[in-house]
Scaffold this motif. Structure first.
Motif, PDB file in Angstrom:
ATOM      1  N   PHE A  15      -4.278  37.704   2.796  1.00 19.10           N
ATOM      2  CA  PHE A  15      -3.962  36.531   3.618  1.00 19.10           C
ATOM      3  C   PHE A  15      -3.143  35.558   2.782  1.00 19.10           C
ATOM      4  CE2 PHE A  15      -8.124  35.822   1.710  1.00 19.10           C
ATOM      5  CZ  PHE A  15      -7.994  34.569   1.124  1.00 19.10           C
ATOM      6  N   LEU A  16      -2.659  34.516   3.423  1.00 20.85           N
ATOM      7  CA  LEU A  16      -1.816  33.504   2.795  1.00 20.85           C
ATOM      8  C   LEU A  16      -2.478  32.138   2.901  1.00 20.85           C
ATOM      9  CD1 LEU A  16       0.863  32.230   1.694  1.00 20.85           C
ATOM     10  CD2 LEU A  16       1.714  32.306   4.068  1.00 20.85           C
ATOM     11  N   LEU A  17      -2.514  31.414   1.787  1.00 21.33           N
ATOM     12  CA  LEU A  17      -2.924  30.011   1.768  1.00 21.33           C
ATOM     13  C   LEU A  17      -1.672  29.150   1.622  1.00 21.33           C
ATOM     14  CD1 LEU A  17      -6.036  30.068  -0.599  1.00 21.33           C
ATOM     15  CD2 LEU A  17      -6.042  29.571   1.856  1.00 21.33           C
ATOM     16  N   ILE A  18      -1.405  28.303   2.607  1.00 23.47           N
ATOM     17  CA  ILE A  18      -0.304  27.341   2.515  1.00 23.47           C
ATOM     18  C   ILE A  18      -0.919  26.040   2.017  1.00 23.47           C
ATOM     19  CG2 ILE A  18       1.533  26.138   3.752  1.00 23.47           C
ATOM     20  CD1 ILE A  18       1.430  28.419   5.810  1.00 23.47           C
ATOM     21  N   ASN A  19      -0.706  25.732   0.753  1.00 24.47           N
ATOM     22  CA  ASN A  19      -1.442  24.645   0.112  1.00 24.47           C
ATOM     23  C   ASN A  19      -0.681  23.323   0.147  1.00 24.47           C
ATOM     24  OD1 ASN A  19      -3.678  23.565  -1.133  1.00 24.47           O
ATOM     25  ND2 ASN A  19      -2.973  24.047  -3.188  1.00 24.47           N
ATOM     26  N   GLY A  20      -0.255  22.925   1.333  1.00 27.94           N
ATOM     27  CA  GLY A  20       0.285  21.597   1.536  1.00 27.94           C
ATOM     28  C   GLY A  20       1.775  21.457   1.377  1.00 27.94           C
ATOM     29  N   ASP A  21       2.318  20.388   2.007  1.00 29.58           N
ATOM     30  CA  ASP A  21       3.718  19.989   1.904  1.00 29.58           C
ATOM     31  C   ASP A  21       4.686  21.072   2.365  1.00 29.58           C
ATOM     32  OD1 ASP A  21       2.649  17.703   0.874  1.00 29.58           O
ATOM     33  OD2 ASP A  21       3.749  17.737  -1.012  1.00 29.58           O
ATOM     34  N   LEU A  22       4.301  21.824   3.376  1.00 32.83           N
ATOM     35  CA  LEU A  22       5.253  22.775   3.951  1.00 32.83           C
ATOM     36  C   LEU A  22       6.385  22.015   4.619  1.00 32.83           C
ATOM     37  CD1 LEU A  22       5.859  25.785   4.503  1.00 32.83           C
ATOM     38  CD2 LEU A  22       4.620  25.539   6.665  1.00 32.83           C
ATOM     39  N   VAL A  23       6.055  20.901   5.294  1.00 33.01           N
ATOM     40  CA  VAL A  23       7.058  20.045   5.921  1.00 33.01           C
ATOM     41  C   VAL A  23       7.270  18.814   5.049  1.00 33.01           C
ATOM     42  CG1 VAL A  23       6.430  20.898   8.200  1.00 33.01           C
ATOM     43  CG2 VAL A  23       5.364  18.797   7.334  1.00 33.01           C
ATOM     44  N   ASP A  24       8.242  17.992   5.438  1.00 29.81           N
ATOM     45  CA  ASP A  24       8.559  16.829   4.605  1.00 29.81           C
ATOM     46  C   ASP A  24       8.138  15.507   5.234  1.00 29.81           C
ATOM     47  OD1 ASP A  24       9.544  15.334   2.523  1.00 29.81           O
ATOM     48  OD2 ASP A  24      11.613  15.354   3.209  1.00 29.81           O
ATOM     49  N   GLU A  25       8.428  15.292   6.531  1.00 29.79           N
ATOM     50  CA  GLU A  25       8.260  13.975   7.122  1.00 29.79           C
ATOM     51  C   GLU A  25       7.133  13.886   8.145  1.00 29.79           C
ATOM     52  OE1 GLU A  25      12.167  13.214   8.568  1.00 29.79           O
ATOM     53  OE2 GLU A  25      12.937  12.614   6.596  1.00 29.79           O
ATOM     54  N   ALA A  26       6.441  14.988   8.406  1.00 30.54           N
ATOM     55  CA  ALA A  26       5.237  14.991   9.254  1.00 30.54           C
ATOM     56  C   ALA A  26       5.507  14.607  10.704  1.00 30.54           C
ATOM     57  CB  ALA A  26       4.164  14.074   8.662  1.00 30.54           C
ATOM     58  N   SER A  27       6.716  14.803  11.185  1.00 36.27           N
ATOM     59  CA  SER A  27       7.012  14.523  12.586  1.00 36.27           C
ATOM     60  C   SER A  27       6.537  15.678  13.458  1.00 36.27           C
ATOM     61  CB  SER A  27       8.520  14.330  12.786  1.00 36.27           C
ATOM     62  OG  SER A  27       9.212  15.561  12.559  1.00 36.27           O
ATOM     63  N   PRO A  28       6.331  15.440  14.753  1.00 36.18           N
ATOM     64  CA  PRO A  28       5.982  16.559  15.640  1.00 36.18           C
ATOM     65  C   PRO A  28       7.004  17.679  15.592  1.00 36.18           C
ATOM     66  CG  PRO A  28       5.590  14.463  16.755  1.00 36.18           C
ATOM     67  CD  PRO A  28       6.300  14.138  15.470  1.00 36.18           C
ATOM     68  N   GLU A  29       8.265  17.313  15.444  1.00 34.54           N
ATOM     69  CA  GLU A  29       9.315  18.325  15.378  1.00 34.54           C
ATOM     70  C   GLU A  29       9.205  19.155  14.096  1.00 34.54           C
ATOM     71  OE1 GLU A  29      10.305  15.081  18.044  1.00 34.54           O
ATOM     72  OE2 GLU A  29       9.812  15.097  15.895  1.00 34.54           O
ATOM     73  N   ASP A  30       8.820  18.511  13.006  1.00 38.19           N
ATOM     74  CA  ASP A  30       8.628  19.246  11.751  1.00 38.19           C
ATOM     75  C   ASP A  30       7.564  20.327  11.911  1.00 38.19           C
ATOM     76  OD1 ASP A  30      10.515  17.743  10.487  1.00 38.19           O
ATOM     77  OD2 ASP A  30       9.148  16.748   9.095  1.00 38.19           O
TER      78      ASP A  30
END
Length: 339
Positions: free
Chosen positions: A142-157
């Motif tokens: 499995f994969l752990l995505i450990n934060g900050d995949l997006v930058d600005e936290a908008s719904p579109e992000d």
């Protein structure tokens, strides 16, 4: 350095160390007008030489709306004298393995892509997609995505993040998304939860219990005391459960950051709490080492009122995910756990 009373952004210097790692120095909050001499402390443990990248100001309050101008003059660096340091013995962590292919089972870790929806075809997005494909090809459990995949936290992000994960993983590689500070960016966690659900999770995998926590406010307390109580309950339960041989606790911001980036991880407000050993009851600001410093003069003009943004194209451009077999990769890497 001159700035405006009642504002209080953080002046920031970003530089690259000898390892190519981005480091950020923070000065005092800008709460004055007129010229002032500002010193940026360089923490211990930085690998020299240093290469200055940029100066900027940071604001973490989402409701802050202002703009102004800063004039910088006489940027100088103060360095210690050269000394011959004694040799340091190499330390080997028994948990860290040079190769993971022969392990009984594996999981992958990815973080800090920091892409934005308004640039869906950027190099950062392409790198994130490439990293996901490489992780999938490596065949982890499995994969752990450990934060900050997006930058600005908008719904579109988050909508773009979900689409990228669906397209690149095709449902064949399970993933668990742990929020980091870029999943809120000074706002609420609601946009993340609307797409990816709970901010904390507990799951067992082949005799190992995984507990993920929310440090989107750059500390454990910001995610709520309930998650700390939950962690204690899970550790106690695992100790009594013969089917659980080990526990992995996952969160984006470490409680004690041993790296020179600790100051950069502290953009969370006017106070910088620390975690203590044992279960927390109170906290105090940590001591800061000041072996060297960089200083500058700057001046600003009176403000006009408008919305202030803290992110920029320059900030996002630093992310360069590497292949999953690269142990030191900040963007994507494979890990292994031997229960």
């Amino acid at each position: 350095m001159d700035r405006l009373l009642r504002q209080g952004e953080w002046p920031s210097l970003e530089f690259y160390d000898a390892n190519g790692q981005s480091q950020i120095l923070r000065g005092p909050h800008l709460t004055w007008t007129g010229w002032k001499y500002v010193e940026f402390a360089v923490p211990q443990g930085v690998s020299y030489p240093l290469k200055l990248r940029r100066f900027y100001v940071a604001e973490t309050r989402g409701d802050a709306k202002y703009t102004s101008q800063i004039t910088i003059d006489r940027l100088v660096a103060r360095v210690p004298p050269s000394v011959q340091a004694p040799p340091v013995a190499k330390l080997a962590d028994p948990v860290v393995k040079p190769a993971v292919g022969a392990m009984p089972w594996r999981f992958a870790v990815m973080s800090d892509a920091q892409f934005v929806a308004r640039q869906p075809d950027s190099d950062i997005v392409k790198n994130a997609r490439r990293t996901l494909r490489e992780l999938k090809a490596a065949g982890p459990d499995f994969l752990l995505i450990n934060g900050d995949l997006v930058d600005e936290a908008s719904p579109e992000d988050f909508a773009l993040a979900k689409r990228i994960l669906d397209e690149e993983l095709s449902g064949s590689l399970p993933y668990y998304y742990v929020p980091g500070n870029h999943e809120v960016m000074g706002g609420k966690i609601d946009n993340f939860k609307a797409v990816f659900g709970d901010t904390t999770r507990v799951f067992d995998h082949k005799g190992t219990r995984f507990v993920t926590l929310d440090t989107s406010r750059l500390n454990l307390r910001g995610g709520g005391f309930d998650q700390i109580a939950m962690l204690r309950d899970q550790l106690s339960a695992a100790a009594q459960d013969s089917s659980v041989g080990s526990v992995v606790v996952v969160f984006h911001v470490p409680p004690r950051d041993p790296t020179p980036a600790r100051a950069a991880s502290s953009v969370t407000g006017r106070r910088r709490p620390s975690s203590r050993g044992g279960w927390p009851t109170s906290s105090a600001p940590p001591a800061r080492a000041r072996p060297t410093s960089a200083r500058t003069w700057a001046r600003s003009t009176p403000p006009t009122w408008t919305r202030c943004r803290t992110s920029s194209t320059a900030t996002r451009a630093r992310t360069r995910p590497l292949p999953p077999t690269t142990a030191a990769s900040p963007g994507g890497r494979c890990g292994a756990w031997t229960p």
